[in-house]
Write a protein that holds these residues in place. Structure first.
Motif, mmCIF file in Angstrom:
data_model
loop_
_atom_site.group_PDB
_atom_site.id
_atom_site.type_symbol
_atom_site.label_atom_id
_atom_site.label_comp_id
_atom_site.label_asym_id
_atom_site.label_seq_id
_atom_site.Cartn_x
_atom_site.Cartn_y
_atom_site.Cartn_z
ATOM 1 N N TRP A 65 3.658 12.318 -3.833
ATOM 2 C CA TRP A 65 3.272 11.970 -5.213
ATOM 3 C C TRP A 65 3.078 13.230 -6.048
ATOM 4 C CZ3 TRP A 65 -1.601 13.348 -7.142
ATOM 5 C CH2 TRP A 65 -1.933 12.837 -8.394
ATOM 6 N N ALA A 66 2.367 14.211 -5.512
ATOM 7 C CA ALA A 66 2.112 15.445 -6.255
ATOM 8 C C ALA A 66 3.403 16.224 -6.488
ATOM 9 C CB ALA A 66 1.094 16.303 -5.497
ATOM 10 N N ALA A 76 2.781 12.067 8.266
ATOM 11 C CA ALA A 76 1.539 11.303 8.265
ATOM 12 C C ALA A 76 1.423 10.531 6.953
ATOM 13 C CB ALA A 76 0.344 12.240 8.436
ATOM 14 N N TRP A 77 0.546 9.535 6.939
ATOM 15 C CA TRP A 77 0.343 8.772 5.710
ATOM 16 C C TRP A 77 -0.143 9.682 4.588
ATOM 17 C CZ3 TRP A 77 1.422 3.646 4.739
ATOM 18 C CH2 TRP A 77 0.964 3.144 3.525
ATOM 19 N N HIS A 78 -0.929 10.696 4.904
ATOM 20 C CA HIS A 78 -1.439 11.609 3.885
ATOM 21 C C HIS A 78 -0.307 12.354 3.185
ATOM 22 C CE1 HIS A 78 -4.637 13.874 1.923
ATOM 23 N NE2 HIS A 78 -3.915 14.973 2.099
ATOM 24 N N ASP A 79 0.853 12.455 3.843
ATOM 25 C CA ASP A 79 1.984 13.133 3.210
ATOM 26 C C ASP A 79 2.512 12.355 2.007
ATOM 27 O OD1 ASP A 79 2.071 15.378 4.900
ATOM 28 O OD2 ASP A 79 3.050 14.195 6.455
ATOM 29 N N LEU A 80 2.131 11.100 1.877
ATOM 30 C CA LEU A 80 2.500 10.353 0.666
ATOM 31 C C LEU A 80 1.784 10.941 -0.549
ATOM 32 C CD1 LEU A 80 2.413 6.656 1.967
ATOM 33 C CD2 LEU A 80 4.356 8.237 1.844
ATOM 34 N N ARG A 81 0.591 11.463 -0.342
ATOM 35 C CA ARG A 81 -0.131 12.141 -1.427
ATOM 36 C C ARG A 81 0.597 13.420 -1.822
ATOM 37 N NH1 ARG A 81 -5.127 12.465 -3.935
ATOM 38 N NH2 ARG A 81 -6.124 14.509 -4.117
ATOM 39 N N HIS A 82 1.099 14.159 -0.825
ATOM 40 C CA HIS A 82 1.892 15.348 -1.123
ATOM 41 C C HIS A 82 3.181 14.971 -1.855
ATOM 42 C CE1 HIS A 82 -0.859 17.744 1.103
ATOM 43 N NE2 HIS A 82 -0.507 17.297 2.287
ATOM 44 N N PRO A 128 0.816 -1.227 0.000
ATOM 45 C CA PRO A 128 0.000 0.000 0.000
ATOM 46 C C PRO A 128 0.844 1.269 0.000
ATOM 47 C CG PRO A 128 -0.186 -1.166 2.099
ATOM 48 C CD PRO A 128 0.511 -2.079 1.167
ATOM 49 N N PHE A 129 2.038 1.220 0.589
ATOM 50 C CA PHE A 129 2.946 2.365 0.575
ATOM 51 C C PHE A 129 3.360 2.709 -0.857
ATOM 52 C CE2 PHE A 129 7.475 3.648 0.484
ATOM 53 C CZ PHE A 129 7.406 4.855 1.167
ATOM 54 N N LEU A 130 3.779 1.700 -1.609
ATOM 55 C CA LEU A 130 4.210 1.920 -2.991
ATOM 56 C C LEU A 130 3.037 2.324 -3.879
ATOM 57 C CD1 LEU A 130 6.716 -1.057 -3.434
ATOM 58 C CD2 LEU A 130 7.256 1.369 -3.162
ATOM 59 N N PHE A 131 1.852 1.750 -3.613
ATOM 60 C CA PHE A 131 0.683 2.086 -4.421
ATOM 61 C C PHE A 131 0.265 3.542 -4.171
ATOM 62 C CE2 PHE A 131 -3.807 2.048 -5.666
ATOM 63 C CZ PHE A 131 -3.725 1.408 -6.889
ATOM 64 N N ALA A 132 0.389 3.994 -2.927
ATOM 65 C CA ALA A 132 0.064 5.390 -2.613
ATOM 66 C C ALA A 132 1.029 6.341 -3.313
ATOM 67 C CB ALA A 132 0.098 5.604 -1.094
ATOM 68 N N LEU A 133 2.312 5.980 -3.357
ATOM 69 C CA LEU A 133 3.304 6.821 -4.045
ATOM 70 C C LEU A 133 3.077 6.824 -5.560
ATOM 71 C CD1 LEU A 133 6.643 5.996 -2.169
ATOM 72 C CD2 LEU A 133 5.284 8.094 -2.029
ATOM 73 N N ALA A 134 2.506 5.733 -6.077
ATOM 74 C CA ALA A 134 2.301 5.626 -7.527
ATOM 75 C C ALA A 134 1.020 6.310 -7.983
ATOM 76 C CB ALA A 134 2.276 4.152 -7.945
ATOM 77 N N THR A 135 0.032 6.427 -7.103
ATOM 78 C CA THR A 135 -1.275 6.953 -7.510
ATOM 79 C C THR A 135 -1.659 8.256 -6.815
ATOM 80 O OG1 THR A 135 -2.408 5.662 -5.790
ATOM 81 C CG2 THR A 135 -2.123 4.620 -7.965
ATOM 82 N N LEU A 168 -5.619 14.335 -12.177
ATOM 83 C CA LEU A 168 -5.106 13.046 -11.691
ATOM 84 C C LEU A 168 -5.423 12.847 -10.211
ATOM 85 C CD1 LEU A 168 -1.574 12.916 -13.379
ATOM 86 C CD2 LEU A 168 -3.480 11.360 -13.815
ATOM 87 N N GLY A 169 -5.297 13.914 -9.431
ATOM 88 C CA GLY A 169 -5.505 13.805 -7.988
ATOM 89 C C GLY A 169 -6.933 13.953 -7.538
ATOM 90 N N GLY A 170 -7.832 14.320 -8.466
ATOM 91 C CA GLY A 170 -9.234 14.440 -8.096
ATOM 92 C C GLY A 170 -9.553 15.661 -7.261
ATOM 93 N N TRP A 171 -8.703 16.705 -7.343
ATOM 94 C CA TRP A 171 -9.003 17.944 -6.613
ATOM 95 C C TRP A 171 -10.121 18.686 -7.316
ATOM 96 C CZ3 TRP A 171 -3.588 16.765 -6.701
ATOM 97 C CH2 TRP A 171 -3.016 16.558 -5.424
#
Length: 378
Positions: free
Chosen positions: A311-312, A303-309, A202-209, A328-331
């Motif tokens: 990726w962006a 935090a885990w949410h920082d993986l989204r940051h 899930p860590f790698l998938f979060a970084l990829a998506t 891509l990010g759905g904002w």
């Protein structure tokens, strides 16, 4: 023996005293005094009873309680997406504001509330022996969100005519580009190597998506189309309540292929918590193991949410346009992705060159000619 026109009743495990009486116009009043001290509760009850009498018999304007303002505000905001977080904050605020009238909530009371919340531990973690500990206090951002909620409720009460004024509540604005944390590639590698085996996919998938924690953990195989190389988040699962379709890059595809190879027939989850058919997904990925891995990897807390940051940020530094990143990010708004703009100033290079000729006309060319002339004379 003095006979009071009201009763005091202890309630709850702490024995908090509640006042109960009937007003002259027949309305029953039942309120918490906020204390177990009978003398203080009696004094407060006498004051409340006298106020209700003046309202009913003398026509005075009633004094409204914080709890009344909360109920009225909640009725108008119950469909708010973050209402559960607001309920959590309101529950925390109850011992401090629940027994106060709106005109008693002043700057001093709010300063006390803010300082008390700031001094609270952020998250309690559990040791192997069952004891709990914490090494981090509540963030200023969390305090600011609570104070913003208080301000919203007080302003709503003022609009209803329940209070004459609202105390000033200043909230520090976010710093924009610095208001998030992201991983460098070296940090990501170190953290990955220290994570438990079940957290790595899930860590790698979060970084990829760039997907949020629950969108990753709650991903079902029915939401994945490996042939078309796409996956999607259902509307009810998305923060913006709008379905998101995401193209899968090679990294995301590799993770999904690996998870499919390990899949137990009949299990609908992409990242289940076990190898049985009925294994549910993990409730959270940002658990004690997540933070322990950060310490071992010598990575600043995130935090885990920082993986989204992360990726962006990686996308922008690689040249992805902000408009494409938003899709891509759905904002929902362009404003949300502007925080990443500082990471890729290259897209402004063409605009920066537009005034080259103007600058040269002003003096750069002449200065260069003078330098060359002086050099020739030497």
């Amino acid at each position: 023996m003095v006979r009071h026109p009201y009763r005091l009743e202890p309630r709850g495990k702490k024995g908090i005293l509640w006042i109960r009486f009937t007003t002259p116009n027949g309305r029953e009043v039942f309120r918490s005094s906020g204390t177990v001290d009978r003398d203080l509760a009696t004094e407060w009850a006498s004051k409340i009873h006298a106020e209700q009498y003046r309202v009913a018999r003398l026509g005075e304007k009633p004094r409204r309680l914080w709890t009344e303002a909360v109920v009225a505000w909640f009725e108008d905001h119950k469909t708010k997406r973050s209402i559960k977080k607001d309920q959590h904050n309101l529950k925390w605020l109850s011992p401090y504001l629940g027994h106060l009238h709106l005109d008693e909530i002043n700057a001093d009371v709010l300063a006390l509330v803010s300082s008390q919340r700031k001094a609270e531990p952020k998250n309690k973690r559990r040791r192997k022996d069952g004891s709990t500990f914490t090494d981090e206090l509540t963030s200023q951002s969390t305090v600011d969100k609570m104070m913003a909620l208080i301000r919203s409720i007080l302003r709503d009460a003022q609009r209803r005519g329940w209070s004459d004024s609202v105390p000033t509540i200043r909230i520090k604005e976010a710093d924009g580009a610095d208001d998030y944390r992201w991983l460098t590639q070296n940090e990501a590698v170190r953290l990955h190597d220290e994570l438990a085996d079940h957290l790595r996919p899930p860590f790698l998938f979060a970084l990829a998506t760039g997907w949020r924690e629950q969108n990753v953990l709650r991903l079902r195989w029915e939401q994945v189309d490996l042939e078309r190389r796409v996956a999607w988040i259902k509307g009810r699962q998305a923060k913006a309540k709008k379905a998101i379709g995401a193209p899968l890059n090679r990294n995301a595809m590799d993770i999904l292929v690996q998870q499919r190879a390990k899949r137990v027939a009949g299990n609908p989850w992409v990242f289940p918590s076990g190898s049985e058919k009925d294994s549910a997904p993990y409730v959270r990925a940002s658990n004690t193991g997540w933070y322990a891995a950060q310490r071992r990897a010598r990575v600043e807390p995130l935090a885990w949410h920082d993986l989204r940051h992360t990726w962006a940020s990686w996308h922008v530094m690689a040249g992805t346009s902000l408009r494409s990143l938003m899709e891509l990010g759905g904002w929902r708004s362009y404003q949300s992705v502007l925080r990443y703009a500082h990471l890729s100033p290259e897209h402004l290079a063409g605009h920066a060159e537009r005034i080259e000729q103007v600058a040269r006309t002003v003096g750069i060319d002449r200065a260069t000619d003078q330098t060359l002339s002086a050099t020739a004379r030497c």
